[in-house]
Design a protein around this motif. Structure first.
Motif, PDB file in Angstrom:
ATOM      1  N   TYR A  56       0.833  -1.199   0.000  1.00 35.45           N
ATOM      2  CA  TYR A  56       0.000   0.000   0.000  1.00 35.45           C
ATOM      3  C   TYR A  56       0.873   1.256   0.000  1.00 35.45           C
ATOM      4  O   TYR A  56       0.551   2.242  -0.662  1.00 35.45           O
ATOM      5  CB  TYR A  56      -0.932   0.001   1.213  1.00 35.45           C
ATOM      6  N   GLU A  59       2.403   1.673  -3.474  1.00 32.78           N
ATOM      7  CA  GLU A  59       1.392   2.169  -4.411  1.00 32.78           C
ATOM      8  C   GLU A  59       1.144   3.664  -4.179  1.00 32.78           C
ATOM      9  O   GLU A  59       1.110   4.449  -5.129  1.00 32.78           O
ATOM     10  CB  GLU A  59       0.098   1.387  -4.229  1.00 32.78           C
ATOM     11  N   GLN A  72      -1.110  -3.734 -10.249  1.00 35.37           N
ATOM     12  CA  GLN A  72      -2.473  -3.477  -9.800  1.00 35.37           C
ATOM     13  C   GLN A  72      -2.733  -4.316  -8.553  1.00 35.37           C
ATOM     14  O   GLN A  72      -2.608  -5.537  -8.596  1.00 35.37           O
ATOM     15  CB  GLN A  72      -3.491  -3.834 -10.882  1.00 35.37           C
ATOM     16  N   LEU A  73      -3.072  -3.653  -7.450  1.00 34.85           N
ATOM     17  CA  LEU A  73      -3.403  -4.354  -6.217  1.00 34.85           C
ATOM     18  C   LEU A  73      -4.914  -4.548  -6.141  1.00 34.85           C
ATOM     19  O   LEU A  73      -5.677  -3.589  -6.259  1.00 34.85           O
ATOM     20  CB  LEU A  73      -2.922  -3.552  -5.003  1.00 34.85           C
TER      21      LEU A  73
END
Length: 288
Positions: A56, A59, A72-73
């Protein structure tokens, strides 16, 4: 006069039709471009847990892009939903535990462990149940997920005090948020919670009877499908992904959880003050 009006009406209609066709074509081109971008990105399933915080952070800080990898999480709140995403090829990788890897393999998708995470679990009891030791779990309910690390840990807790398995009721509650809510609302006697949900439970006064860190048990992994692990392009992406994960993990260790308190609150669905408690726990651990 009528002929002239008819001419202009037809011209206007042709112009509007042409504009509509152009707009439709632009929309279709944008859709195809987005599909192309999505197909090139490395897609990873994550949970609202502290072991996923480095992802996180990476990102939010734009570190994946800076290091030249598109990631892409896909966040889920239950391991079962992560599994489904892998089984239906919506993602190539996931943050999970080794027991779940076996479960997924049995359903036809081989996974390769590519890195370890700091996934930790604690057995937390409801403060209103007044359970102060593991032997008092007799005739009580424990929330967990079958075929996962929490299943193994629940069995370990039961075996460690010699309780007959049938005397402790293991209740499958897959969503970690729902699990925490059941503790807060006194619906469940005991639960296996990851961080940071376990810290929120402790803040609220719920006792901890077992901690995987104290037991030296490590189950958390970053795993990718065998297909992705053997694909040349995906291999390069995974290598960069893992490097960025470790960079972010080092940043968190250096700067402290409080630096990312709002990110933790937003992505893990816990109170902002949980980050401060995590920092205090980390300092105590370093002093021991």
């Amino acid at each position: 006069m009528k002929t002239k009006r008819l001419f202009w009406a037809i011209s206007l209609l042709m112009l509007l039709t042409s504009c509509g066709d152009d707009a439709t074509e632009r929309t279709e081109q944008a859709r195809r471009e987005q599909q192309r971008v999505d197909s090139l990105a490395l897609k990873v399933a994550v949970m609202p847990t502290l072991d996923c915080l480095p992802l996180y952070v990476a990102e939010a800080e734009g570190w994946f892009e800076r290091e030249g990898v598109s990631v892409q999480l896909h966040q889920y709140t239950a391991q079962m939903d992560e599994d489904t995403a892998v089984l239906f090829h919506h993602v190539e990788g996931l943050a999970t535990d080794r027991e779940r890897m076996k479960w997924i393999a049995e359903r036809g998708v081989e996974l390769r462990e590519m890195g370890q995470t700091d996934l930790k679990w604690q057995l937390v009891t409801n403060k209103n149940a007044r359970i102060k030791q593991l032997s008092q779990l007799d005739d009580k309910m424990i929330a967990m997920t079958r075929r996962s690390a929490t299943d193994l840990l629940a069995q370990h807790a039961i075996d460690s005090v010699g309780l007959p398995p049938e005397r402790v009721f293991r209740i499958q509650i897959n969503d970690v948020g729902v699990r925490l809510s059941m503790l807060e609302n006194s619906i469940m006697d005991a639960l296996l919670l990851p961080e940071p949900q376990a810290t929120q439970a402790r803040i609220q006064g719920h006792p901890v009877l077992m901690d995987t860190e104290e037991l030296g048990l490590h189950y958390g992994v970053l795993a990718f499908t065998e297909q992705a692990a053997t694909d040349t392009m995906r291999q390069r992406q995974i290598e960069t992904f893992l490097r960025v994960y470790n960079m972010a993990r080092d940043s968190i260790a250096h700067r402290g959880y409080s630096t990312y308190r709002q990110l933790i609150a937003d992505r893990c669905h816990v109170l902002p003050e949980v980050a401060d408690s995590l920092d205090k726990a980390a300092k105590r651990s370093q002093q021991q």
